[in-house]
Scaffold this active site. Sequence first.
Site, PDB file in Angstrom:
ATOM      1  N   ARG A 195       0.694  -4.460 -10.152  1.00 19.62           N
ATOM      2  CA  ARG A 195       0.646  -3.007  -9.919  1.00 19.62           C
ATOM      3  C   ARG A 195       2.011  -2.547  -9.439  1.00 19.62           C
ATOM      4  O   ARG A 195       2.494  -2.989  -8.389  1.00 19.62           O
ATOM      5  CB  ARG A 195      -0.418  -2.678  -8.868  1.00 19.62           C
ATOM      6  CG  ARG A 195      -0.500  -1.190  -8.505  1.00 19.62           C
ATOM      7  CD  ARG A 195      -1.627  -0.972  -7.493  1.00 19.62           C
ATOM      8  NE  ARG A 195      -1.834   0.434  -7.177  1.00 19.62           N
ATOM      9  CZ  ARG A 195      -1.214   1.062  -6.182  1.00 19.62           C
ATOM     10  NH1 ARG A 195      -0.336   0.429  -5.410  1.00 19.62           N
ATOM     11  NH2 ARG A 195      -1.475   2.345  -5.950  1.00 19.62           N
ATOM     12  N   SER A 255     -11.882   1.421 -11.104  1.00 24.31           N
ATOM     13  CA  SER A 255     -12.000   1.812  -9.696  1.00 24.31           C
ATOM     14  C   SER A 255     -13.190   2.751  -9.540  1.00 24.31           C
ATOM     15  O   SER A 255     -13.386   3.631 -10.383  1.00 24.31           O
ATOM     16  CB  SER A 255     -10.769   2.590  -9.237  1.00 24.31           C
ATOM     17  OG  SER A 255      -9.607   2.017  -9.731  1.00 24.31           O
ATOM     18  N   LYS A 304      -2.452   3.506  -0.725  1.00 18.24           N
ATOM     19  CA  LYS A 304      -2.951   4.587  -1.600  1.00 18.24           C
ATOM     20  C   LYS A 304      -3.177   5.804  -0.703  1.00 18.24           C
ATOM     21  O   LYS A 304      -4.323   6.205  -0.420  1.00 18.24           O
ATOM     22  CB  LYS A 304      -4.244   4.126  -2.294  1.00 18.24           C
ATOM     23  CG  LYS A 304      -4.617   4.961  -3.455  1.00 18.24           C
ATOM     24  CD  LYS A 304      -4.994   4.139  -4.664  1.00 18.24           C
ATOM     25  CE  LYS A 304      -5.347   5.026  -5.833  1.00 18.24           C
ATOM     26  NZ  LYS A 304      -4.222   5.764  -6.374  1.00 18.24           N
TER      27      LYS A 304
HETATM   28  C1  LIG Z   1      -9.164  -3.845  -7.944  1.00 15.99           C
HETATM   29  C2  LIG Z   1      -8.627  -2.476  -7.940  1.00 15.99           C
HETATM   30  N1  LIG Z   1      -9.398  -1.472  -7.514  1.00 15.99           N
HETATM   31  C3  LIG Z   1      -8.908  -0.216  -7.497  1.00 15.99           C
HETATM   32  C4  LIG Z   1      -7.622   0.056  -7.930  1.00 15.99           C
HETATM   33  C5  LIG Z   1      -7.089   1.452  -7.978  1.00 15.99           C
HETATM   34  O1  LIG Z   1      -6.909   1.943  -9.281  1.00 15.99           O
HETATM   35  P1  LIG Z   1      -6.494   3.497  -9.495  1.00 15.99           P
HETATM   36  O2  LIG Z   1      -7.553   4.328  -8.865  1.00 15.99           O
HETATM   37  O3  LIG Z   1      -6.210   3.724 -10.912  1.00 15.99           O
HETATM   38  O4  LIG Z   1      -5.181   3.643  -8.656  1.00 15.99           O
HETATM   39  P2  LIG Z   1      -3.785   2.928  -8.896  1.00 15.99           P
HETATM   40  O5  LIG Z   1      -3.906   1.510  -8.482  1.00 15.99           O
HETATM   41  O6  LIG Z   1      -3.475   3.022 -10.354  1.00 15.99           O
HETATM   42  O7  LIG Z   1      -2.840   3.682  -8.051  1.00 15.99           O
HETATM   43  C6  LIG Z   1      -6.852  -1.024  -8.371  1.00 15.99           C
HETATM   44  N2  LIG Z   1      -5.604  -0.853  -8.805  1.00 15.99           N
HETATM   45  N3  LIG Z   1      -7.368  -2.267  -8.365  1.00 15.99           N
HETATM   46  C1  LIG Z   2      -4.575   0.169  -5.130  1.00  8.38           C
HETATM   47  C2  LIG Z   2      -5.709   0.631  -4.330  1.00  8.38           C
HETATM   48  N1  LIG Z   2      -6.816   1.202  -4.893  1.00  8.38           N
HETATM   49  C3  LIG Z   2      -7.702   1.580  -3.977  1.00  8.38           C
HETATM   50  C4  LIG Z   2      -8.985   2.230  -4.300  1.00  8.38           C
HETATM   51  O1  LIG Z   2      -9.796   2.429  -3.395  1.00  8.38           O
HETATM   52  O2  LIG Z   2      -9.193   2.544  -5.455  1.00  8.38           O
HETATM   53  S1  LIG Z   2      -7.216   1.215  -2.426  1.00  8.38           S
HETATM   54  C5  LIG Z   2      -5.784   0.547  -2.974  1.00  8.38           C
HETATM   55  C6  LIG Z   2      -4.722  -0.024  -2.103  1.00  8.38           C
HETATM   56  C7  LIG Z   2      -5.180  -1.213  -1.299  1.00  8.38           C
HETATM   57  O3  LIG Z   2      -4.073  -1.650  -0.621  1.00  8.38           O
HETATM   58  P1  LIG Z   2      -4.128  -2.354   0.784  1.00  8.38           P
HETATM   59  O4  LIG Z   2      -4.868  -3.626   0.599  1.00  8.38           O
HETATM   60  O5  LIG Z   2      -2.681  -2.568   1.123  1.00  8.38           O
HETATM   61  O6  LIG Z   2      -4.780  -1.417   1.741  1.00  8.38           O
END
Ligand SMILES: Cc1ncc(COP(=O)(O)OP(=O)(O)O)c(N)n1
Ligand SMILES: Cc1nc(C(=O)O)sc1CCOP(=O)(O)O
Length: 362
Positions: A179, A248, A277
């Site tokens: 990512r 997601s 996020k």
């Molecule tokens: C395992 C997993 N879950 C949720 C996310 C988030 O995807 P998304 O809502 O498209 O946000 P971004 O990661 O693209 O900013 C994820 N990447 N992985």
């Molecule tokens: C990439 C992403 N997606 C989310 C979701 O809820 O869809 S939360 C998230 C970031 C998770 O990062 P951390 O483990 O550093 O909190």
Amino acid sequence: MGDRPTGSKLVQPALYRILDANLDRAREGLRIVEEWCRFGLNSAPLTDECKQMRQELARWHAPELRAARDTPGDPGTELTHPQEEQRSSIEQVLQVNLCRVEEALRVLEEYGKIYTPEMGMACKQMRYRVYTLESSLLVPQRQQLLERSHLYLVTSPTENLFATVEAALQGGLSLVQYRDKTADDNVRFSNAKKLRQICQDYNALFIVNDRVDLALAVDADGVHLGQQDMAIATARQLLGPHRLIGRSTTNPDEMRQAIQEGADYIGVGPVYETPTKAGKAAAGLEYVRYAKEHATVPWFVIGGVDTNNIHDVLAAGAERVAVVRAIMQADQPTLITQYFISQLHRIQTIRAYEERIAKPHV
Ligand SMILES: Cc1ncc(COP(=O)(O)OP(=O)(O)O)c(N)n1
Ligand SMILES: Cc1nc(C(=O)O)sc1CCOP(=O)(O)O
Ligand SMILES: [Mg+2]
């Protein structure tokens, strides 16, 4: 083989050469697949299935077809594609060769009908057997590895990207998502390619965030799509049936829809607010409890999960978590990975035990 409706004297040698070449092609492809079934998987039924099909093709390979061969005059022997020279995994070898067998059988089916209707019919049936073989060989590998993966590392851009991911893999990680929301495409491509290779070395699944094109370009195991990303149906068309698609979800409606649309796994979160996020409101532990009761595909709790709160997340019903900072910013990613995996394993053992007590005869 008697009189054939081949039209002219010119048609028959061409027809025989097509049949000869494709009988060879199908048998060669099957032989390559058979070797993996035998030596890689130690599977007697799959080895036998390949062998039976090879033998059936050999029976169709009549001397008159072999006699029509004209290798020096065949313009096709010179033509190769650069991609034919590269193979990056056993899976790719299998994929390429199964595809080759399927194509050859399709050719044999069509041209074989002119030779004799029985040949067309036999090749059609064999083509369906190859599809079944393909499902046994390719689909479960990814699905099984996904089923076995309880910790999911989602990467963030860092100078130590490769070393950190490799350290986590050494700790037992088997699922990685690349990512990076800001890098140029050429950087993303080269990072994804390198990570793909590292994951392969550790037999771990490699998923690309957001980008189906990048996932295909680096031969990733799948793609992760958020609610604002490409529709699952479109991604499935592009990726084919065997790659994984994750989605997601933040609430029950999104979960229901993702599962109905064919997501192979879902993200459940953010369970806690997270700077990774920023601006996305927490769905909270209530949504984790909902997922425990309703999710029918593997689900990973994400968002602010770390070694301090993992027990609350597990207590709410989770058995899988996805993390970014907890591993990407750890001083000792291997140790943190091992800790997460041990806690996730512990909860599965407890739940399996509880289930046995609740339903002793099942
Ligand atoms: C395992 C997993 N879950 C949720 C996310 C988030 O995807 P998304 O809502 O498209 O946000 P971004 O990661 O693209 O900013 C994820 N990447 N992985
Ligand atoms: C990439 C992403 N997606 C989310 C979701 O809820 O869809 S939360 C998230 C970031 C998770 O990062 P951390 O483990 O550093 O909190
Ligand atoms: Mg996204």
